[in-house]
Motif scaffolding. Sequence first.
Motif, PDB file in Angstrom:
ATOM      1  N   ILE A   1       7.650  -9.466   3.226  1.00 41.72           N
ATOM      2  CA  ILE A   1       7.810  -9.625   1.783  1.00 41.72           C
ATOM      3  C   ILE A   1       6.693  -8.907   1.043  1.00 41.72           C
ATOM      4  CG2 ILE A   1       7.754 -11.319  -0.091  1.00 41.72           C
ATOM      5  CD1 ILE A   1       9.155 -13.255   1.868  1.00 41.72           C
ATOM      6  N   PHE A   2       5.448  -9.033   1.524  1.00 42.76           N
ATOM      7  CA  PHE A   2       4.314  -8.369   0.886  1.00 42.76           C
ATOM      8  C   PHE A   2       4.484  -6.857   0.889  1.00 42.76           C
ATOM      9  CE2 PHE A   2       0.242  -6.182   1.523  1.00 42.76           C
ATOM     10  CZ  PHE A   2      -0.381  -6.486   0.321  1.00 42.76           C
ATOM     11  N   PHE A   3       4.838  -6.295   2.040  1.00 43.58           N
ATOM     12  CA  PHE A   3       4.948  -4.846   2.120  1.00 43.58           C
ATOM     13  C   PHE A   3       6.141  -4.312   1.345  1.00 43.58           C
ATOM     14  CE2 PHE A   3       2.168  -5.064   5.958  1.00 43.58           C
ATOM     15  CZ  PHE A   3       1.148  -4.306   5.420  1.00 43.58           C
ATOM     16  N   LEU A   4       7.232  -5.057   1.280  1.00 45.49           N
ATOM     17  CA  LEU A   4       8.374  -4.588   0.497  1.00 45.49           C
ATOM     18  C   LEU A   4       8.106  -4.626  -1.000  1.00 45.49           C
ATOM     19  CD1 LEU A   4      11.435  -6.058   2.413  1.00 45.49           C
ATOM     20  CD2 LEU A   4      10.788  -3.669   2.182  1.00 45.49           C
ATOM     21  N   ILE A   5       7.331  -5.602  -1.451  1.00 45.86           N
ATOM     22  CA  ILE A   5       7.064  -5.723  -2.887  1.00 45.86           C
ATOM     23  C   ILE A   5       5.859  -4.889  -3.299  1.00 45.86           C
ATOM     24  CG2 ILE A   5       6.345  -7.328  -4.700  1.00 45.86           C
ATOM     25  CD1 ILE A   5       8.020  -9.467  -3.288  1.00 45.86           C
ATOM     26  N   VAL A   6       4.739  -5.037  -2.604  1.00 49.36           N
ATOM     27  CA  VAL A   6       3.477  -4.432  -3.051  1.00 49.36           C
ATOM     28  C   VAL A   6       3.312  -3.007  -2.539  1.00 49.36           C
ATOM     29  CG1 VAL A   6       0.975  -4.686  -2.966  1.00 49.36           C
ATOM     30  CG2 VAL A   6       2.400  -6.690  -3.236  1.00 49.36           C
ATOM     31  N   GLU A   7       3.475  -2.796  -1.272  1.00 48.12           N
ATOM     32  CA  GLU A   7       3.220  -1.475  -0.685  1.00 48.12           C
ATOM     33  C   GLU A   7       4.364  -1.094   0.249  1.00 48.12           C
ATOM     34  OE1 GLU A   7       2.016   1.875  -0.424  1.00 48.12           O
ATOM     35  OE2 GLU A   7       0.460   0.689  -1.365  1.00 48.12           O
ATOM     36  N   PRO A   8       5.421  -0.447  -0.282  1.00 49.63           N
ATOM     37  CA  PRO A   8       6.571  -0.118   0.562  1.00 49.63           C
ATOM     38  C   PRO A   8       6.257   0.901   1.654  1.00 49.63           C
ATOM     39  CG  PRO A   8       7.081   0.242  -1.759  1.00 49.63           C
ATOM     40  CD  PRO A   8       5.649  -0.126  -1.667  1.00 49.63           C
ATOM     41  N   ARG A   9       5.165   1.632   1.515  1.00 52.53           N
ATOM     42  CA  ARG A   9       4.819   2.608   2.551  1.00 52.53           C
ATOM     43  C   ARG A   9       3.959   1.989   3.639  1.00 52.53           C
ATOM     44  NH1 ARG A   9       2.922   7.635  -0.748  1.00 52.53           N
ATOM     45  NH2 ARG A   9       3.130   6.407  -2.628  1.00 52.53           N
ATOM     46  N   GLY A  10       3.696   0.692   3.569  1.00 50.96           N
ATOM     47  CA  GLY A  10       3.150  -0.104   4.655  1.00 50.96           C
ATOM     48  C   GLY A  10       1.756   0.232   5.124  1.00 50.96           C
ATOM     49  N   LEU A  11       1.542  -0.026   6.410  1.00 50.22           N
ATOM     50  CA  LEU A  11       0.227   0.168   7.008  1.00 50.22           C
ATOM     51  C   LEU A  11      -0.198   1.631   7.016  1.00 50.22           C
ATOM     52  CD1 LEU A  11       0.458  -2.232  10.077  1.00 50.22           C
ATOM     53  CD2 LEU A  11      -0.863  -2.571   8.000  1.00 50.22           C
ATOM     54  N   ALA A  12       0.762   2.541   7.068  1.00 51.64           N
ATOM     55  CA  ALA A  12       0.422   3.968   7.052  1.00 51.64           C
ATOM     56  C   ALA A  12      -0.242   4.338   5.729  1.00 51.64           C
ATOM     57  CB  ALA A  12       1.665   4.813   7.280  1.00 51.64           C
ATOM     58  N   ARG A  13       0.267   3.845   4.623  1.00 52.84           N
ATOM     59  CA  ARG A  13      -0.346   4.123   3.314  1.00 52.84           C
ATOM     60  C   ARG A  13      -1.705   3.443   3.197  1.00 52.84           C
ATOM     61  NH1 ARG A  13      -1.791   7.310  -0.519  1.00 52.84           N
ATOM     62  NH2 ARG A  13      -1.942   6.298  -2.531  1.00 52.84           N
ATOM     63  N   LEU A  14      -1.819   2.214   3.703  1.00 56.66           N
ATOM     64  CA  LEU A  14      -3.118   1.542   3.667  1.00 56.66           C
ATOM     65  C   LEU A  14      -4.150   2.302   4.499  1.00 56.66           C
ATOM     66  CD1 LEU A  14      -2.060  -2.197   3.884  1.00 56.66           C
ATOM     67  CD2 LEU A  14      -2.736  -0.905   1.872  1.00 56.66           C
ATOM     68  N   TRP A  15      -3.742   2.840   5.640  1.00 55.63           N
ATOM     69  CA  TRP A  15      -4.639   3.645   6.468  1.00 55.63           C
ATOM     70  C   TRP A  15      -5.044   4.924   5.728  1.00 55.63           C
ATOM     71  CZ3 TRP A  15      -8.014   3.499  10.061  1.00 55.63           C
ATOM     72  CH2 TRP A  15      -8.389   4.643  10.737  1.00 55.63           C
ATOM     73  N   GLN A  16      -4.105   5.527   5.015  1.00 52.91           N
ATOM     74  CA  GLN A  16      -4.410   6.728   4.254  1.00 52.91           C
ATOM     75  C   GLN A  16      -5.398   6.418   3.128  1.00 52.91           C
ATOM     76  OE1 GLN A  16      -0.982   8.340   2.282  1.00 52.91           O
ATOM     77  NE2 GLN A  16      -1.914  10.362   2.048  1.00 52.91           N
ATOM     78  N   ILE A  17      -5.239   5.305   2.465  1.00 54.91           N
ATOM     79  CA  ILE A  17      -6.172   4.909   1.390  1.00 54.91           C
ATOM     80  C   ILE A  17      -7.559   4.662   1.958  1.00 54.91           C
ATOM     81  CG2 ILE A  17      -6.701   3.054  -0.244  1.00 54.91           C
ATOM     82  CD1 ILE A  17      -3.662   2.823  -0.728  1.00 54.91           C
ATOM     83  N   VAL A  18      -7.639   3.984   3.110  1.00 58.49           N
ATOM     84  CA  VAL A  18      -8.939   3.716   3.736  1.00 58.49           C
ATOM     85  C   VAL A  18      -9.621   5.028   4.119  1.00 58.49           C
ATOM     86  CG1 VAL A  18     -10.014   2.756   5.816  1.00 58.49           C
ATOM     87  CG2 VAL A  18      -8.395   1.392   4.503  1.00 58.49           C
TER      88      VAL A  18
END
Length: 145
Positions: free
Chosen positions: A117-134
């Motif tokens: 639910i969190f990834f579909l609402i907040v960050e649809p690109r998931g862990l890959a996008r979070l890794w890119q931001i980090v």
Amino acid sequence: MDVAAAVIGIRVVRTKLLAFAISSFYCGVAGALYAFCYLGTVEPDGFDLDLSFRILFMIIIGGLGSILGSFLGAAFMTLLPIFLNRVSAGISHLFDAEISHAVVSNCESIIFGGLIIFFLIVEPRGLARLWQIVKEKLRLWPFPY
């Protein structure tokens, strides 16, 4: 970009069909390897609805539309139950209380559902996008301007 591909002379329909055929071939080989190497047998019970949902959840948590996300989602879905079992064993030894496997299994389902639910609402690109931001934050870390 279908129009751009057609302008430079690529036959769009043929290329899309070829890409679909190649990906279907790879999926078939992966399914056969999964059946014979991991399960050891080919039977309908090995490919149930739960397995289909787990694969879908891996893709959603990892990130829709990225190959790295699929790997990150698979690693996360594989390692989270191991981590929860280790934590529950540590808590049971620390407090001298027994935690049943049903509680750990239900906590696992709750965590997976909440993350989906969190990834579909907040960050649809998931862990890959979070890794890119980090990675971007660490690259610019001392001087964020």
